[in-house]
Design a protein around this motif. Structure first.
Motif, PDB file in Angstrom:
ATOM      1  N   SER A  60       0.841  -1.193   0.000  1.00  0.00           N
ATOM      2  CA  SER A  60       0.000   0.000   0.000  1.00  0.00           C
ATOM      3  C   SER A  60       0.879   1.247   0.000  1.00  0.00           C
ATOM      4  CB  SER A  60      -0.899   0.001   1.238  1.00  0.00           C
ATOM      5  OG  SER A  60      -1.745   1.125   1.270  1.00  0.00           O
ATOM      6  N   TYR A  98      -3.133   3.803  -2.435  1.00  0.00           N
ATOM      7  CA  TYR A  98      -2.948   2.716  -3.385  1.00  0.00           C
ATOM      8  C   TYR A  98      -2.869   1.398  -2.607  1.00  0.00           C
ATOM      9  CZ  TYR A  98      -1.187   6.737  -6.010  1.00  0.00           C
ATOM     10  OH  TYR A  98      -1.044   7.975  -6.603  1.00  0.00           O
ATOM     11  N   TYR A  99      -3.401   0.336  -3.201  1.00  0.00           N
ATOM     12  CA  TYR A  99      -3.366  -0.974  -2.574  1.00  0.00           C
ATOM     13  C   TYR A  99      -3.113  -2.050  -3.617  1.00  0.00           C
ATOM     14  CZ  TYR A  99      -5.774   1.489   1.200  1.00  0.00           C
ATOM     15  OH  TYR A  99      -6.110   2.381   2.200  1.00  0.00           O
ATOM     16  N   THR A 100      -2.372  -3.057  -3.210  1.00  0.00           N
ATOM     17  CA  THR A 100      -2.293  -4.213  -4.064  1.00  0.00           C
ATOM     18  C   THR A 100      -3.625  -4.965  -4.000  1.00  0.00           C
ATOM     19  OG1 THR A 100      -0.879  -6.084  -4.651  1.00  0.00           O
ATOM     20  CG2 THR A 100      -1.390  -5.809  -2.313  1.00  0.00           C
ATOM     21  N   ASP A 101      -3.961  -5.692  -5.047  1.00  0.00           N
ATOM     22  CA  ASP A 101      -5.294  -6.293  -5.133  1.00  0.00           C
ATOM     23  C   ASP A 101      -5.610  -7.215  -3.962  1.00  0.00           C
ATOM     24  OD1 ASP A 101      -5.428  -6.631  -8.780  1.00  0.00           O
ATOM     25  OD2 ASP A 101      -5.865  -4.947  -7.450  1.00  0.00           O
ATOM     26  N   LYS A 109      -6.997  -5.172  -0.893  1.00  0.00           N
ATOM     27  CA  LYS A 109      -8.080  -4.204  -1.062  1.00  0.00           C
ATOM     28  C   LYS A 109      -9.315  -4.651  -0.289  1.00  0.00           C
ATOM     29  CE  LYS A 109      -6.771  -2.282  -5.551  1.00  0.00           C
ATOM     30  NZ  LYS A 109      -7.082  -2.206  -7.001  1.00  0.00           N
ATOM     31  N   GLY A 110      -9.903  -3.700   0.435  1.00  0.00           N
ATOM     32  CA  GLY A 110     -11.075  -4.007   1.226  1.00  0.00           C
ATOM     33  C   GLY A 110     -10.755  -4.550   2.604  1.00  0.00           C
ATOM     34  N   THR A 144      -6.216  -0.618   5.318  1.00  0.00           N
ATOM     35  CA  THR A 144      -6.423   0.811   5.135  1.00  0.00           C
ATOM     36  C   THR A 144      -5.173   1.562   5.565  1.00  0.00           C
ATOM     37  OG1 THR A 144      -8.796   0.594   5.585  1.00  0.00           O
ATOM     38  CG2 THR A 144      -7.846   2.802   5.688  1.00  0.00           C
TER      39      THR A 144
END
Length: 124
Positions: A49, A59-62, A65-66, A69
């Motif tokens: 991130s 930005y986050y790696t897949d 995500k979710g 944070t």
């Protein structure tokens, strides 16, 4: 010169949460983007991130995500990574990093300063 110190790692069961902190010294921290990376045993260090200098863009790696944070408090010279819903595959040493670039923040090479890392272990 910037020095970074990570904290907040530990051992947690799958589904649990941890909050990592990256505390910085140095007057340029608030004007710099910050990234979190991780490295599992036998694997290359990978992007997790990143957050822009103002905190307005993240930005986050897949794979996170979710669940993760990233945030920052420039008054405290600290960046946080809140990790929820942890999985065994999240087990790694987590590093924060900073540098002068505002672009390509997923790439290791744009970061000049790195912390020593904090271990995160997620048991199944």
């Amino acid at each position: 010169q910037v020095q970074l110190v990570e904290s907040g790692g530990g051992l947690v069961q799958a589904g649990g949460s941890l909050r990592l902190s990256c505390a910085a010294s140095g007057r340029t921290f608030s004007s710099s983007a910050v990234g979190w990376f991780r490295q599992a045993p036998g694997k290359e260090r990978e992007f997790v991130s990143a957050i822009s200098r103002t905190g307005g863009t993240t930005y986050y790696t897949d794979s996170v995500k979710g669940r993760f944070t990233i945030s920052r408090d420039n008054a405290k010279n600290t960046v946080y990574l809140q990790m929820n819903g942890l999985k065994p595959e999240d087990t790694a040493v987590y590093y924060c990093a900073t540098g002068p670039s505002s672009y390509a923040l997923t790439a290791l090479k744009v970061y000049d300063y790195w912390g020593q890392g904090t271990q995160v272990t997620v048991s199944s």
